[in-house]
Design an enzyme around this catalytic site. Structure first.
Site, PDB file in Angstrom:
ATOM      1  CB  CYS A  20     -66.250 -39.177  89.124  1.00 32.13           C
ATOM      2  SG  CYS A  20     -64.941 -37.587  89.317  1.00 32.13           S
ATOM      3  CB  CYS A  23     -61.292 -37.502  84.358  1.00 33.68           C
ATOM      4  SG  CYS A  23     -60.465 -37.028  85.776  1.00 33.68           S
ATOM      5  CB  CYS A 346     -58.110 -21.741  81.818  1.00 35.85           C
ATOM      6  SG  CYS A 346     -58.969 -20.047  82.134  1.00 35.85           S
TER       7      CYS A 346
END
Length: 395
Positions: A20, A23, A346
């Site tokens: 993936c 993360c 952010c």
């Protein structure tokens, strides 16, 4: 910064971590992630002042209230759904993700399994054929209301009634189902046309004691548990009272401004997205708030015009996108000259760039909104510099 540990030494790592790539900190235990993020914040922002201890999560799993899955087929024809592999357009099949809401994951997998029974084809981007492109699920963590958005290439929905009935039978917690029609050859997920197939077309959630309507397109923080901690820290820094005039720049659907309205005298929100402004106005009415006004405009231009008209604001909240603010906005901020600026960021790299304005940094607090990723949110209190004090100059 060095990341010495690896996936083999972290027993809690996701089995899909290598495929993936979503993360980036799967090689670290959660306590180590917090230390890494703290060190990064201190490296980037420490020159402006003391960086307080990062606010972490008690339970850093399944925190995402929004789950978005792409649908496709393998070479053998098997239907898959999940996330795009990092830096590619290859779908990684996901049944369960450690950071996504478990209910949303279950709904997505059940939809995938239902497709063959109803003879629904997934979309093929190369051939531009098929129907279902994506599924988006949002859940209100406080209300438990659930929205399912079926993103399809056409408004013609085969076996619509039977499909919806079967899905609701499996998941009675679903409160609304929306068809988003995306017939364009684009990387954008949602289409321009939406059809409410079941329910009222939106869900609600409660944040810091206020109720917010969340539509398919609404920007709503994906980690509501940490969002409350972030906004509570922002309100603490703002030191509002009943005489305070507040500007909520980049206001979105009005979350920060409306939360501030209970402590301030007057709140003014500015946002370029018309739909977001409409949502902010509706959210004010929903909560019976009468001291907040929202305008569809550029926040920098709005503040410059206020300053030229001799109007003042005591506090400005700014919560820009990852790219940060602009020189134009910061110039208008200095021109408006509020006593306090609360910057919610952010991206600590663009934050470090933007802090070189005509304000002194007083407090810095990182908040871990996105465990297992390298992203971190930061709230900063800045106050107006007085004559004779060292002044950070704009680039």
């Amino acid at each position: 910064m060095s990341q010495k540990s690896n996936l083999k030494t972290n027993p809690d790592a996701c089995p899909l971590a290598k495929k993936c790539g979503g993360c980036q900190l799967q090689n670290m235990t959660y306590p180590r992630q917090l230390k890494w993020k703290q060190a990064r914040e201190e490296m980037l922002l420490g020159k402006f002042g003391k960086v307080d201890k990062i606010i972490g999560m008690q339970d850093p799993l399944h925190y995402r209230n929004k789950v978005q899955a792409a649908f496709g087929r393998t070479r053998s024809g098997k239907i898959i759904s999940g996330v795009y592999q990092s830096s590619s357009h290859r779908i990684v099949n996901v049944d369960s993700c450690m950071i996504e809401d478990e209910t949303a994951d279950e709904i997505t997998v059940d939809i995938r399994n239902m497709l063959p029974k109803f003879k629904i084809q997934v979309y093929d981007e190369d051939r531009r054929a098929g129907w279902l492109r994506h599924v988006l699920v949002k859940r209100g963590f406080k209300t438990n209301e659930v929205m399912v958005v079926l993103v399809a290439a056409s408004s013609v929905f085969p076996s619509k009634k039977r499909f919806i009935s079967s899905l609701l039978e499996k998941h009675g917690e679903i409160t609304t189902i929306i068809l988003s029609v995306n017939d364009k050859n684009t990387n954008l997920v949602l289409g321009e046309r939406e059809i409410a197939l079941y329910g009222r077309g939106y869900i609600t959630d409660v944040l810091c004691g206020l109720e917010f309507a969340v539509s398919a397109r609404s920007f709503y923080q994906i980690n509501p548990v940490q969002t409350e901690k972030l906004y509570e820290k922002a309100m603490e820094y703002a030191s509002l009272d009943k005489d305070s005039v507040v500007i909520d720049a980049y206001c979105g659907i009005g979350t920060i401004g409306l939360i501030a309205s209970g402590r301030a005298g007057r709140v003014i929100g500015a946002e370029l997205n018309r739909q977001a402004v409409n949502d902010a106005v509706a959210n004010a009415k929903r909560n019976g708030i009468e001291n907040a006004r929202f305008y569809c405009c550029d926040a920098g231009d709005f503040m410059s015009e206020m300053a030229e008209n001799g109007e003042k604001a005591d506090v400005v909240f700014m919560d820009p996108p990852r790219s940060g603010s602009s020189k134009k906005f910061i110039s208008s901020l200095v021109k408006m000259s509020p006593e306090r600026v609360v910057y919610i960021s952010c991206n600590p790299e663009t934050l470090a760039r933007d802090l070189r304005g005509g304000y002194m940094v007083q407090k810095i607090t990182p908040v871990d909104m996105f465990p297992f990723t390298n992203h971190v949110e930061t709230v900063v209190l800045m106050t107006r510099t007085d004559a004779g004090k060292r002044r950070n100059k704009l680039k």
